[in-house]
Write an enzyme that holds these catalytic residues in place. Structure first.
Site, PDB file in Angstrom:
ATOM      1  N   LYS A 267       1.206  -1.376  -0.343  1.00 33.84           N
ATOM      2  CA  LYS A 267      -0.076   0.446  -0.082  1.00 33.84           C
ATOM      3  C   LYS A 267       0.921   1.682   0.102  1.00 33.84           C
ATOM      4  O   LYS A 267       2.283   1.320   0.491  1.00 33.84           O
ATOM      5  CB  LYS A 267      -0.829  -0.524   1.530  1.00 33.84           C
ATOM      6  CG  LYS A 267      -1.755   0.451   1.817  1.00 33.84           C
ATOM      7  CD  LYS A 267      -3.146   0.166   0.528  1.00 33.84           C
ATOM      8  CE  LYS A 267      -4.250   1.237   0.471  1.00 33.84           C
ATOM      9  NZ  LYS A 267      -6.134   0.184   0.088  1.00 33.84           N
TER      10      LYS A 267
ATOM     11  N   GLY B 228     -20.878   6.486   5.501  1.00 31.36           N
ATOM     12  CA  GLY B 228     -20.059   6.742   4.275  1.00 31.36           C
ATOM     13  C   GLY B 228     -21.422   6.268   3.237  1.00 31.36           C
ATOM     14  O   GLY B 228     -21.170   5.246   2.926  1.00 31.36           O
TER      15      GLY B 228
ATOM     16  N   GLY C 124     -20.372   7.077   0.062  1.00 33.08           N
ATOM     17  CA  GLY C 124     -18.834   7.770  -1.359  1.00 33.08           C
ATOM     18  C   GLY C 124     -19.102   7.041  -2.232  1.00 33.08           C
ATOM     19  O   GLY C 124     -20.304   6.047  -2.395  1.00 33.08           O
TER      20      GLY C 124
ATOM     21  N   VAL D 216     -17.732   3.422  -2.005  1.00 36.11           N
ATOM     22  CA  VAL D 216     -18.266   2.129  -1.671  1.00 36.11           C
ATOM     23  C   VAL D 216     -19.809   2.068  -0.996  1.00 36.11           C
ATOM     24  O   VAL D 216     -20.772   1.239  -1.432  1.00 36.11           O
ATOM     25  CB  VAL D 216     -17.247   1.806  -1.206  1.00 36.11           C
ATOM     26  CG1 VAL D 216     -17.988   0.401  -0.226  1.00 36.11           C
ATOM     27  CG2 VAL D 216     -16.288   1.738  -2.116  1.00 36.11           C
TER      28      VAL D 216
HETATM   29  P1  NAD Z   1     -14.447   7.821  -0.777  1.00 36.44           P
HETATM   30  O1  NAD Z   1     -13.701   8.808  -0.629  1.00 36.44           O
HETATM   31  O2  NAD Z   1     -16.035   7.184  -1.864  1.00 36.44           O
HETATM   32  O3  NAD Z   1     -16.366   8.020   0.174  1.00 36.44           O
HETATM   33  C1  NAD Z   1     -16.053   7.800   1.651  1.00 36.44           C
HETATM   34  C2  NAD Z   1     -17.289   8.679   1.820  1.00 36.44           C
HETATM   35  O4  NAD Z   1     -17.426   8.785   3.398  1.00 36.44           O
HETATM   36  C3  NAD Z   1     -17.174  10.171   1.905  1.00 36.44           C
HETATM   37  O5  NAD Z   1     -18.468  10.124   1.138  1.00 36.44           O
HETATM   38  C4  NAD Z   1     -17.062  10.608   3.223  1.00 36.44           C
HETATM   39  O6  NAD Z   1     -17.379  12.326   3.039  1.00 36.44           O
HETATM   40  C5  NAD Z   1     -16.939  10.235   4.163  1.00 36.44           C
HETATM   41  N1  NAD Z   1     -16.781  10.155   5.032  1.00 36.44           N
HETATM   42  C6  NAD Z   1     -15.859  10.140   5.667  1.00 36.44           C
HETATM   43  N2  NAD Z   1     -15.233  10.126   7.282  1.00 36.44           N
HETATM   44  C7  NAD Z   1     -16.880  10.240   7.504  1.00 36.44           C
HETATM   45  C8  NAD Z   1     -17.258   9.453   8.942  1.00 36.44           C
HETATM   46  N3  NAD Z   1     -16.466   9.684   9.773  1.00 36.44           N
HETATM   47  N4  NAD Z   1     -18.507   9.515   9.045  1.00 36.44           N
HETATM   48  C9  NAD Z   1     -19.794   9.418   7.352  1.00 36.44           C
HETATM   49  N5  NAD Z   1     -19.169   9.619   6.842  1.00 36.44           N
HETATM   50  C10 NAD Z   1     -17.546   9.792   6.737  1.00 36.44           C
HETATM   51  O7  NAD Z   1     -14.296   6.541  -0.615  1.00 36.44           O
HETATM   52  P2  NAD Z   1     -14.304   4.887  -0.745  1.00 36.44           P
HETATM   53  O8  NAD Z   1     -13.816   4.349  -2.155  1.00 36.44           O
HETATM   54  O9  NAD Z   1     -16.231   5.292  -0.969  1.00 36.44           O
HETATM   55  O10 NAD Z   1     -13.911   3.894   0.224  1.00 36.44           O
HETATM   56  C11 NAD Z   1     -14.720   4.163   1.328  1.00 36.44           C
HETATM   57  C12 NAD Z   1     -14.164   3.458   2.415  1.00 36.44           C
HETATM   58  O11 NAD Z   1     -13.806   1.923   1.897  1.00 36.44           O
HETATM   59  C13 NAD Z   1     -12.156   3.337   2.387  1.00 36.44           C
HETATM   60  O12 NAD Z   1     -11.710   2.537   3.634  1.00 36.44           O
HETATM   61  C14 NAD Z   1     -11.342   2.779   1.761  1.00 36.44           C
HETATM   62  O13 NAD Z   1     -10.471   2.351   2.222  1.00 36.44           O
HETATM   63  C15 NAD Z   1     -12.152   1.180   1.950  1.00 36.44           C
HETATM   64  N6  NAD Z   1     -12.161   0.616   0.513  1.00 36.44           N
HETATM   65  C16 NAD Z   1     -12.499   1.005  -0.813  1.00 36.44           C
HETATM   66  C17 NAD Z   1     -12.017   0.290  -1.934  1.00 36.44           C
HETATM   67  C18 NAD Z   1     -12.610   0.708  -3.030  1.00 36.44           C
HETATM   68  O14 NAD Z   1     -12.605  -0.026  -3.647  1.00 36.44           O
HETATM   69  N7  NAD Z   1     -12.781   2.075  -3.649  1.00 36.44           N
HETATM   70  C19 NAD Z   1     -12.134  -0.390  -1.617  1.00 36.44           C
HETATM   71  C20 NAD Z   1     -11.863  -1.618   0.053  1.00 36.44           C
HETATM   72  C21 NAD Z   1     -11.180  -0.643   0.613  1.00 36.44           C
END
Ligand code: NAD
Length: 353
Positions: free
Chosen positions: A81, A182, A184, A186
């Site tokens: 990572k 969250g 976003g 995912v």
């Molecule tokens: P993203 O940035 O698109 O979305 C994250 C969302 O969470 C944002 O809308 C943000 O405003 C919100 N957020 C942040 N802190 C918060 C809190 N305390 N309370 C509520 N909402 C909060 O990111 P993503 O790609 O959706 O990833 C989300 C999680 O999933 C991360 O931990 C990431 O490491 C993990 N993940 C993502 C992927 C991927 O394919 N994108 C794969 C495996 C794991």
């Protein structure tokens, strides 16, 4: 960094590089936990850390998580990572992306990068101008690759359904109450898939407007980010940042299942025991959230080998996630050990630790 060597987060990393490029202002940490099963693969997080030590800790914990995730997903890759330490305004420039690409290239294929929090497909394209060892690049219709988020969401959706079947004894999601933290890439994807099945959604995001818009679109309820962990529900689905399951967080939960995509949800492994003691079924994060890496690693390996890269193959592989979770929960039921410990032992055996 002697201080890290004696800490659990270090966990015998094979290699950790701290990269600084004066011209672009890039400062990055690239952590390679294990190349036992193949090149260490895992995304790059672009984030502002108040203290660089927190960035190092994040890189180490995320990197080990990738070793476990990739092994448990049956992928021929190891775990790594990267973290790019951004300033307060989260300034990210083309020059920084190029310098980061050079740093990845210098590792000569030992590390393969992709998107993580704060990164886009366009960023991967910029990095790709400097190195081949990148995935999550824009994909043609019908091909693997592109933004891993929707594929991660697909795996979590399958995993939540498996958890509901295991714990609540129902195959239907109709009326099942799911609280999502969250909204976003995912969390939003998971919410959309669950809404189609008639789940009852409660949504929260630190961006209140985002949660409210999604609740309106999907017919759910929005609550504030402070409230979501205490919402009475069947499934709590963490899809924001990690380490939310500590003593205080677990005490607030009012759910039967925790199943979501955020990496490193447990503040410490002992918190898995606390969930277990409360009778909450936990889907180990690195098992349920493997959909994205299943997609982009397939893209990388097909490109490297010059073979076709059919998206249906990715869907088939993602559909195996519930089976793996089932094995973990069955062993947890039989042994009385918490599911995170069962999963860790399985992953460690696979990577020869
Ligand atoms: P993203 O940035 O698109 O979305 C994250 C969302 O969470 C944002 O809308 C943000 O405003 C919100 N957020 C942040 N802190 C918060 C809190 N305390 N309370 C509520 N909402 C909060 O990111 P993503 O790609 O959706 O990833 C989300 C999680 O999933 C991360 O931990 C990431 O490491 C993990 N993940 C993502 C992927 C991927 O394919 N994108 C794969 C495996 C794991």
């Amino acid at each position: 960094m002697p201080a890290f060597w004696s800490e659990p987060d270090w966990d015998e990393h094979e290699r950790v590089e701290v990269v600084h490029d004066r011209a672009s202002g890039l400062t990055a940490i690239i952590a390679l936990h294990s190349t036992h099963l193949g090149p260490a693969a895992g995304g790059t997080r672009f984030w502002h850390y108040e203290d660089p030590e927190k960035g190092m800790r994040d890189a180490l914990r995320l990197s080990r998580g990738m070793s476990y995730k990739n092994a448990m997903a049956g992928l021929p890759i190891g775990g790594g990572k990267a973290v790019v330490l951004l300033d307060k305004d989260r300034t990210k420039t083309e020059a920084m992306l190029h310098a980061f690409g050079d740093a990845v290239e210098a590792l000569d294929g030992r590390y393969v990068t992709a998107e993580d929090v704060g990164a886009t497909e366009a960023d991967m394209v910029a990095i790709h101008t400097r190195t081949e060892h990148v995935c999550g690049l824009p994909a043609d219709e019908g091909d693997a690759g592109g933004d891993p988020g929707p594929f991660t969401a697909m795996g979590i959706y399958h995993g939540i359904k498996a958890a509901v079947a295991h714990k609540l004894g129902t195959e239907s999601m109709k009326g099942v109450r799911v609280a999502l933290q969250g909204c976003g890439s995912v969390g939003g994807g998971v919410a959309r898939l669950l809404a189609k099945d008639g789940a009852e959604l409660t949504l929260a995001d630190i961006d209140d407007k985002r949660a409210a818009a999604m609740a309106q679109e999907l017919g759910g309820t929005a609550v504030s980010a402070d409230q979501i962990m205490g919402v009475a529900c069947d499934v709590f689905s963490p899809n924001a940042l990690g380490a939310i399951l500590d003593e205080e967080g677990i005490a607030r939960l009012d759910c039967a299942i925790v199943a979501g995509g955020a990496n490193n949800q447990l503040a410490r492994p002992l918190h898995g025991q606390q969930l277990h003691d409360r009778g909450i079924l936990y889907a180990p994060d690195y098992v349920i959230n493997a959909g994205g890496i299943i997609n982009v690693s397939y893209e990388y390996l097909c490109r490297r080998e010059g073979t076709p890269c059919d998206i249906n193959e990715v869907r088939k592989r993602i559909a195996r996630i519930p089976g793996r979770l089932g094995e973990i929960w069955s062993e947890s039921d039989a042994s009385g050990k918490p599911s995170n410990e069962v999963a860790d032992a399985m992953a460690q055996a696979l990577i020869g630790r």
